[in-house]
Design an enzyme around this catalytic site. Structure first.
Site, mmCIF file in Angstrom:
data_model
loop_
_atom_site.group_PDB
_atom_site.id
_atom_site.type_symbol
_atom_site.label_atom_id
_atom_site.label_comp_id
_atom_site.label_asym_id
_atom_site.label_seq_id
_atom_site.Cartn_x
_atom_site.Cartn_y
_atom_site.Cartn_z
ATOM 1 N N ASP A 62 73.846 65.633 -14.399
ATOM 2 C CA ASP A 62 74.640 64.616 -15.071
ATOM 3 C C ASP A 62 75.156 65.072 -16.424
ATOM 4 O O ASP A 62 74.764 66.114 -16.943
ATOM 5 C CB ASP A 62 73.822 63.330 -15.241
ATOM 6 N N ASN A 128 62.629 53.095 -15.753
ATOM 7 C CA ASN A 128 63.021 52.107 -14.750
ATOM 8 C C ASN A 128 63.176 52.732 -13.360
ATOM 9 O O ASN A 128 63.692 52.094 -12.440
ATOM 10 C CB ASN A 128 64.322 51.408 -15.160
ATOM 11 N N HIS A 130 64.923 55.520 -12.625
ATOM 12 C CA HIS A 130 66.163 56.231 -12.305
ATOM 13 C C HIS A 130 65.917 57.726 -12.134
ATOM 14 O O HIS A 130 65.014 58.300 -12.742
ATOM 15 C CB HIS A 130 67.270 55.949 -13.332
ATOM 16 N N GLU A 135 70.820 54.353 -11.814
ATOM 17 C CA GLU A 135 70.046 53.221 -12.277
ATOM 18 C C GLU A 135 69.676 52.300 -11.097
ATOM 19 O O GLU A 135 70.222 52.443 -9.998
ATOM 20 C CB GLU A 135 70.868 52.441 -13.321
#
Length: 233
Positions: A62, A128, A130, A135
């Site tokens: 990313d 979370n 990811h 996400e």
């Protein structure tokens, strides 16, 4: 899913490096690489080794939208400083966060992934759940796309910036579908803040609410965790 428990991130970096070294000795040519604080100990092992990476290709997960390689906070810059400037690779690919046409840039990156099938994919995990910047809610068959970062991700990343207003709110991320196409996946997690995500990834249901749970569907995953990250297993 194989779980390797280690004392700390330094030992975890050594374990991950052993996996990469063994993979290269058995023909691996393409590494899928991650950024952030988690893989730094791995990159230290790689740069301090006598391994030659000049025939290797890397494909990164990313990049922040709006940041290019000359930006100190970009993931291209991070990879150059932590690895590529010290250990040259044959080719290195990082998504183009400054592309004029981001949709086209995503399609081009999917083409790069298709042309360079990933032998070993390195991952961290967000609090979370990811992976990459996929996400909660991201589809398990997703390709490279522009994603909106959640508030928890932005808050987790603000330590790398002077102030929270400087943290990008969007990123270009390899999709979960592309991650799952990696032949071997190595996920590292350290610290108590990752314990809930590790528990959900390994023991929880396979659900897009916990993106990393998609790894339960992959047949060659190694999870490297310290005791704090493994504390809720």
């Amino acid at each position: 899913m194989e779980i390797i428990r280690v004392k700390n991130a330094e030992e975890g970096g050594k374990k991950a490096f052993e996996i990469i070294k063994n993979g290269m000795e058995n023909g691996a040519k393409v590494l899928g690489l991650a950024t952030g604080s988690t893989p730094i100990t791995l990159y230290k092992e790689m740069t301090s080794s006598d391994m030659d990476f000049s025939n290797m290709t890397s494909v990164n997960l990313d990049e922040y939208v709006g940041l290019g390689g000359s930006d100190d906070q970009s993931y291209r810059h991070f990879m150059n400083v932590e690895l590529f400037d010290k250990k040259p690779f044959k080719e290195t690919f990082v998504p183009d966060g400054k592309a004029a046409d981001l949709d086209q840039a995503c399609q081009s990156y999917d083409q790069i992934i298709e042309e360079h099938p990933i032998d070993i994919q390195i991952l961290g995990i967000g609090q979370n759940g990811h992976i990459g910047f996929n996400e909660p809610g991201a589809p398990f068959d997703g390709k490279t796309s522009v994603v909106d970062l959640t508030e928890s991700t932005i808050n987790a990343n603000k330590r790398f910036f002077d102030k929270v207003e400087d943290v990008p709110t969007k990123a270009v991320s390899m999709g979960i579908g592309s991650i799952l196409n990696g032949k071997k996946i190595v996920l590292m997690a350290y610290g108590e803040s990752k314990a809930e995500a590790i528990k959900g990834m390994i023991n929880g249901p396979v659900t897009t609410d916990m993106p990393a749970s998609a790894l339960q569907n992959h047949d060659d995953v190694i999870v490297i965790v310290d005791e704090a990250a493994a504390s809720k297993l």
